[in-house]
Design an enzyme around this catalytic site. Structure first.
Site, PDB file in Angstrom:
ATOM      1  N   GLU A  40       0.838  -1.201   0.000  1.00 38.65           N
ATOM      2  CA  GLU A  40       0.000   0.000   0.000  1.00 38.65           C
ATOM      3  C   GLU A  40       0.870   1.247   0.000  1.00 38.65           C
ATOM      4  O   GLU A  40       1.835   1.334   0.767  1.00 38.65           O
ATOM      5  CB  GLU A  40      -0.881  -0.026   1.247  1.00 38.65           C
ATOM      6  CG  GLU A  40      -2.281   0.429   1.007  1.00 38.65           C
ATOM      7  CD  GLU A  40      -3.097  -0.518   0.126  1.00 38.65           C
ATOM      8  OE1 GLU A  40      -3.230  -0.240  -1.082  1.00 38.65           O
ATOM      9  OE2 GLU A  40      -3.607  -1.515   0.660  1.00 38.65           O
TER      10      GLU A  40
ATOM     11  N   THR B 157       2.883   2.043  -2.152  1.00 38.95           N
ATOM     12  CA  THR B 157       4.180   1.736  -2.750  1.00 38.95           C
ATOM     13  C   THR B 157       4.189   2.072  -4.238  1.00 38.95           C
ATOM     14  O   THR B 157       5.255   2.271  -4.815  1.00 38.95           O
ATOM     15  CB  THR B 157       4.505   0.235  -2.587  1.00 38.95           C
ATOM     16  OG1 THR B 157       3.354  -0.509  -3.010  1.00 38.95           O
ATOM     17  CG2 THR B 157       4.838  -0.120  -1.159  1.00 38.95           C
TER      18      THR B 157
ATOM     19  N   SER C  96     -12.989   4.017  -9.051  1.00 41.45           N
ATOM     20  CA  SER C  96     -12.532   4.920 -10.113  1.00 41.45           C
ATOM     21  C   SER C  96     -11.899   4.146 -11.256  1.00 41.45           C
ATOM     22  O   SER C  96     -12.242   4.348 -12.423  1.00 41.45           O
ATOM     23  CB  SER C  96     -11.491   5.908  -9.583  1.00 41.45           C
ATOM     24  OG  SER C  96     -11.898   6.442  -8.367  1.00 41.45           O
TER      25      SER C  96
ATOM     26  N   ASP D  45      -4.212   0.410  -9.385  1.00 43.21           N
ATOM     27  CA  ASP D  45      -5.634   0.082  -9.523  1.00 43.21           C
ATOM     28  C   ASP D  45      -5.992  -0.234 -10.973  1.00 43.21           C
ATOM     29  O   ASP D  45      -6.697  -1.205 -11.258  1.00 43.21           O
ATOM     30  CB  ASP D  45      -6.496   1.236  -9.019  1.00 43.21           C
ATOM     31  CG  ASP D  45      -6.243   1.541  -7.561  1.00 43.21           C
ATOM     32  OD1 ASP D  45      -5.517   0.763  -6.911  1.00 43.21           O
ATOM     33  OD2 ASP D  45      -6.764   2.555  -7.069  1.00 43.21           O
TER      34      ASP D  45
HETATM   35  C1  GLA Z   1      -5.232   4.422  -4.206  1.00 48.18           C
HETATM   36  C2  GLA Z   1      -4.481   4.754  -5.487  1.00 48.18           C
HETATM   37  C3  GLA Z   1      -3.411   3.706  -5.791  1.00 48.18           C
HETATM   38  C4  GLA Z   1      -2.532   3.419  -4.576  1.00 48.18           C
HETATM   39  C5  GLA Z   1      -3.392   3.182  -3.334  1.00 48.18           C
HETATM   40  C6  GLA Z   1      -2.550   3.048  -2.091  1.00 48.18           C
HETATM   41  O1  GLA Z   1      -5.989   3.272  -4.401  1.00 48.18           O
HETATM   42  O2  GLA Z   1      -5.383   4.830  -6.572  1.00 48.18           O
HETATM   43  O3  GLA Z   1      -2.645   4.127  -6.896  1.00 48.18           O
HETATM   44  O4  GLA Z   1      -1.613   4.448  -4.376  1.00 48.18           O
HETATM   45  O5  GLA Z   1      -4.317   4.236  -3.133  1.00 48.18           O
HETATM   46  O6  GLA Z   1      -1.804   1.891  -2.152  1.00 48.18           O
END
Ligand code: GLA
Length: 362
Positions: free
Chosen positions: A26, A28, A120, A164
């Site tokens: 997370e 990262t 998203s 994501d």
């Molecule tokens: C959100 C962002 C990702 C990532 C997470 C944390 O989901 O969209 O890119 O940075 O937070 O791990």
């Protein structure tokens, strides 16, 4: 309302993309590090018909407004609403040189919004797939993930990493996507049948276009600059004494990222050897690091994790996603998921006054 009731015609294409739950890794991704997400069963579905001319008419049945939003491709402007994700996609496709006409679009999603489960990216990837199919655009998977991220960064204004979009595009049920966010090298790792996942939405939502996520990202960039590396990915646990010489809060922020990268690598080894006990311990360690070093947890999420810690069926639990609200992912003994999830949800609701939802198991 169906597509036909809305637009008086049938959709030409129907495309979809799943939400994701990050198992570990997370904050990262924007540091060039490792992540290990998988998909959830909830999806965003986009139905689309081509229109001649450049007009786009779009309705999301989840957004509550019964009137389609309208704009012309090439005149996108940010509104601070869900429609920015769609406008961002037509904007980025046009920027990248993909010729687009207009479209009638109906969107429906079962991915809860602002809950750390990537509503998203699910919307971005479902839209990209729908435009790709309707306009026969030569788009590949990784390219779509990068376009989705760029739309979110440059149009919507949320400085997110690429995890994501890559997860929604490439991961599948029953497997985790092990991704190096710097090289974009990825492999899939099967999830063991000797454990089950729970995903529980705390009912507290977040918004990554707002300040806190941006602040964390800036703190990491500043920490990397002070340590003389391009990205925090370039450090490992041997560097921690040096990292902790940084002033507050930079040392703790960098320590989270450095140890979290190491935990992802350890988690992949645990998955490969079927060591669910070790994987669970890594979940708890990741949560503690997000709570104490990265300061992205909240009391409600800590409560869910603490309730999980007290249950013998649970191997591990942690905040998943960007934080400041959102969901908890838990690893539990096989066959216990539904019962454990409903017990924890009931205890949590009673103590917090919030309304949790169990997304996994369905
Ligand atoms: C959100 C962002 C990702 C990532 C997470 C944390 O989901 O969209 O890119 O940075 O937070 O791990």
């Amino acid at each position: 309302m169906t597509f036909e009731q809305l637009f008086g015609t049938n959709p030409l294409v129907r495309a979809s993309a799943p939400g994701r739950v990050n198992l570990i890794g997370e904050h990262t991704d924007y540091n060039g590090g490792y992540v290990l997400p998988t998909v959830i069963p909830q999806r965003t579905v986009v139905e689309l018909a081509r229109r001649s001319g450049g007009r786009v008419r779009a309705l999301s049945v989840n957004a509550g407004k019964p009137v389609p939003f309208e704009y012309i491709v090439g005149t996108e402007s940010r509104r601070g609403r869900w429609i920015d994700y769609l406008q961002g996609i037509t904007w980025v496709l046009t920027k990248a040189g993909f010729g687009l006409g207009g479209a009638d679009i109906r969107i429906e999603s079962t991915v809860p919004l602002g809950s750390g489960l990537s509503s998203s990216a699910a919307l971005e990837i479902a839209l990209l797939r729908a435009f790709r199919d309707a306009y026969t655009l030569p788009l590949e998977d990784v390219q779509m993930a990068l376009l989705g991220q760029r739309a979110e960064n440059e149009f919507v204004g949320a400085p997110v990493g690429v995890m994501d979009q890559m997860a929604c595009t490439l991961a599948g049920p029953g497997q985790a996507l092990f991704l190096d966010t710097r090289s974009l090298d990825w492999t899939v790792v099967p999830l063991p049948s000797s454990a089950e996942l729970i995903v529980l939405n705390s009912g507290v939502t977040h918004n990554h276009a707002k300040g806190d996520y941006r602040t964390r990202r800036a703190e990491c960039e500043e920490a990397a600059r002070r340590l003389g590396v391009a990205q925090l990915r370039d450090l490992d646990v041997q560097d921690l004494p040096r990292v902790m010489e940084l002033p507050e809060p930079f040392g703790r922020r960098a320590r989270h990222v450095v140890t979290e990268d190491a935990r992802v690598l350890a988690a992949v080894r645990a998955l490969e050897s079927g060591d669910v006990e070790a994987l669970g311990q890594l979940f708890y360690a990741s949560h503690d690091s997000m709570r104490d070093d990265y300061d992205v947890s909240i009391a409600e999420i800590d409560l869910v994790v603490d309730l999980a810690r007290a249950m013998p069926e649970v191997h591990g639990a942690r905040l998943t996603g960007g934080g400041f609200g959102g969901s908890v992912v838990m690893l539990v003994k096989p066959g216990t998921g539904a019962a454990v999830a409903s017990r924890i949800a009931a205890d949590y609701a009673a103590r917090s006054g919030k309304t949790p939802t169990v997304l996994v198991p369905e």
